[in-house]
Design an enzyme around this catalytic site. Structure first.
Site, PDB file in Angstrom:
ATOM      1  N   ALA A   1       0.832  -1.206   0.000  1.00 40.24           N
ATOM      2  CA  ALA A   1       0.000   0.000   0.000  1.00 40.24           C
ATOM      3  C   ALA A   1       0.862   1.249   0.000  1.00 40.24           C
ATOM      4  CB  ALA A   1      -0.946  -0.012   1.196  1.00 40.24           C
TER       5      ALA A   1
ATOM      6  N   TRP B   1      -5.659   2.548  -5.577  1.00 43.51           N
ATOM      7  CA  TRP B   1      -5.082   1.653  -6.589  1.00 43.51           C
ATOM      8  C   TRP B   1      -4.154   0.614  -5.942  1.00 43.51           C
ATOM      9  CZ3 TRP B   1      -4.167   7.095  -7.712  1.00 43.51           C
ATOM     10  CH2 TRP B   1      -5.228   7.661  -8.406  1.00 43.51           C
TER      11      TRP B   1
ATOM     12  N   ARG C   1      -4.305 -19.534 -41.600  1.00 42.14           N
ATOM     13  CA  ARG C   1      -5.378 -18.703 -42.159  1.00 42.14           C
ATOM     14  C   ARG C   1      -5.220 -18.537 -43.669  1.00 42.14           C
ATOM     15  NH1 ARG C   1     -10.522 -16.581 -41.491  1.00 42.14           N
ATOM     16  NH2 ARG C   1     -10.620 -14.420 -42.201  1.00 42.14           N
TER      17      ARG C   1
ATOM     18  N   GLU D   1       4.227   0.255 -10.987  1.00 44.77           N
ATOM     19  CA  GLU D   1       5.620   0.066 -10.572  1.00 44.77           C
ATOM     20  C   GLU D   1       6.593   0.912 -11.401  1.00 44.77           C
ATOM     21  OE1 GLU D   1       7.038  -3.801  -9.305  1.00 44.77           O
ATOM     22  OE2 GLU D   1       4.989  -4.545  -9.329  1.00 44.77           O
TER      23      GLU D   1
END
Length: 410
Positions: A132, A165, A274, A370
Site C-alpha cells: 500500500a 489503486w 489462415r 511500478e
C-alpha cells in the site's frame, strides 16, 4: 551489458512451469471472479512451492549476500517464474506477483515477530498480502505521499488518510503501508508499517478497473500502529519501498515478455493456418515482416530483462538504471506485440474470451504500475548523467537513490 543465455536447467524449469500453469493453475483461475482475490489460486501457488521462491535467500535488509546462488533462484529466477506463468495463465502470474510485492518488505526488513506471524502464512498462500504505497495525490511522485502517521504516545502513531489503486485491496489479510511520520521531510520522513486488515479504523472499497485484477482503495480513520508494527526503522520506510520495487521491477518486464510471447505464438499459428488471397496469411510479405518485428522486439526485451535480473543477483551498483531499462523496453514491446497480434487476427481477437482480447486488457497496465514509462525514462536519464559527473564533485553529486521518483503497484 553482459551477454546472456539460459542454461539447460533453467530452460527445462521454464517448460515445466508452463505445463504446470496450463494444467493446474489455469483451471483454478477460470473459476475465479474478476476483480476479486482468488484464494484457491493463491493457496495452490503456495502448495506448489512457487510462493516460497519469491523469498528464497531473502534476509533482513535484503542484502546481496543473503541471496541464494542457484540457477532458478534470485531475481533471475523470479523473472523466469513470472514469464513462464504469464505465458500460460496471467491470473496465476498476477496473484503470485502481488503476494510477493506485499510480503517482500516483511521478508527483507520485518522483525522476527512479524516474520513469524505473517510471512509463513503468506508463503503458504493462507494469508493474502498487499503493498500500500499509492495515494490519490502520490503516484509517480511516491515521495509526496500524505497518509499521516501522527504521534500518539512514545511509540505509537495514528494513521489518517487514503491509499488508492492498491492491488489485493480491500480483501488482503495484511498491508505493508507507507505513511508520513515526519512532515516536510520528503522521502526521509516515511515509515513502513505492517497493518492487519482487521485493525480498527481501516476500511476499503473495490475499484472497477480495465484489467480484472483485485484493486481497491483504503481509508485510514485514526488507525493505531505501534513500534511493533514498524517494518525496518522509523523514517526509513522509503528505502523499504524502493528496495522492494527495484527487486520486482525487472520481473514486471518478465510478465510483459510472457504476454508478448503468448501473443506471438498465437499469431504464428494463426497466420500459418489462415487462408487469404489465394495462399496463407504468412505468405504476405507485410504479414511476415510484422511477425518478424514482433519476434525481434520480444527477444530483445527478454534479453534485457534477464540481464537486469542477473545484474541484481550479482549485486552490481547500476541496478536502478538496468531495472528501469528492462521494464521500459519490455512493457512497451509487449504493448506493441499484443496490439499487432490483435490486428493480424482481425475481429475474432476482439471477441470476449479470446486469448488476445484478454491480453489486450492485461498488457496496458504494466506500462503504468511500478513506474510509468515516463518515470523509467527519468530514472535512466538521471543515472546516465550521474555517471558523467566527476568523482567528489559536491556541487553536482547525484541525489540519494531513495529520492528517485517511483510509481507503486496498481
Amino acid at each position: 551489458m553482459t551477454a546472456f543465455s539460459l542454461n539447460p536447467e533453467q530452460i527445462a524449469w521454464c517448460a515445466e512451469l508452463r505445463t504446470l500453469a496450463d494444467e493446474q493453475l489455469k483451471p483454478l483461475a477460470e473459476k475465479g471472479e474478476p476483480g476479486r482475490v482468488n484464494r484457491p489460486l493463491v493457496q495452490a501457488l503456495g502448495e506448489l512451492g512457487l510462493l516460497d521462491r519469491l523469498f528464497a535467500g531473502e534476509g533482513p535488509g535484503g542484502s546481496a549476500a543473503s541471496r541464494t546462488p542457484h540457477a532458478t533462484s534470485g531475481a533471475l529466477g523470479l523473472c523466469l517464474l513470472r514469464e513462464s506463468l504469464a505465458h500460460a495463465c496471467t491470473e496465476a502470474e498476477t496473484a503470485l506477483a502481488l503476494q510477493g510485492l506485499g510480503a517482500h518488505p516483511v521478508a527483507a526488513y520485518g522483525s522476527a515477530r512479524q516474520r513469524e506471524q505473517w510471512l509463513g502464512p503468506a508463503r503458504a498462500g493462507h494469508a493474502v498480502a498487499a503493498f500500500a504505497l499509492s495515494e490519490p495525490g502520490a503516484g509517480s511522485d511516491a515521495a509526496a505521499l500524505a497518509l499521516s502517521a501522527a504521534p500518539d504516545g512514545p511509540s505509537s502513531w495514528r494513521l489518517t488518510g487514503e491509499k488508492c489503486w492498491i492491488s489485493n485491496a480491500p480483501e488482503a489479510d495484511f498491508y505493508t503501508v507507507f505513511a508520513r511520520t515526519t512532515p516536510g521531510a520528503g522521502a526521509r520522513g516515511v515509515t513502513a508499517f505492517l497493518v492487519p486488515a482487521d485493525r480498527a479504523g481501516l476500511t476499503g472499497t473495490p475499484l472497477d478497473m480495465l484489467s480484472p485484477h483485485p484493486i481497491g482503495a483504503l481509508a485510514f480513520d485514526g488507525v493505531t500502529v505501534t513500534g511493533e508494527d514498524v517494518i525496518g526503522e522509523p523514517d526509513r520506510g522509503f528505502r523499504v519501498a524502493m528496495t522492494t520495487l527495484n527487486r520486482f521491477r525487472p520481473s514486471v518486464g518478465a510478465f510483459a515478455v510472457g504476454m508478448a510471447a503468448a501473443a506471438l505464438d498465437a499469431t504464428l499459428a494463426h497466420t500459418a493456418e489462415r487462408d487469404a488471397f489465394g495462399g496463407k496469411l504468412k505468405d504476405l510479405q507485410a504479414v511476415a515482416h510484422q511477425v518478424a518485428e514482433m519476434a525481434t522486439r520480444t527477444e530483445a526485451a527478454r534479453l534485457m530483462v534477464h540481464a537486469a535480473a542477473a545484474a541484481y543477483d550479482r549485486g552490481e551498483p547500476d541496478i536502478a538504471k538496468r531495472a528501469a531499462m528492462a521494464k521500459l523496453i519490455a512493457t512497451e514491446a509487449a504493448q506493441y506485440v499484443v496490439d499487432a497480434a490483435v490486428q493480424l487476427h482481425g475481429a475474432r481477437a476482439l471477441q470476449r474470451g479470446h486469448l488476445l482480447e484478454h491480453l489486450y486488457r492485461e498488457v496496458r497496465a504494466p506500462r503504468i504500475y511500478e513506474g510509468a514509462s515516463e518515470v523509467q525514462r527519468a530514472i535512466i536519464a538521471k543515472e546516465l548523467y550521474a555517471e558523467q559527473q566527476p568523482a567528489g564533485d559536491s556541487a553536482t553529486r547525484r541525489a540519494p537513490r531513495s529520492a528517485t521518483p517511483e510509481e507503486p503497484s496498481a
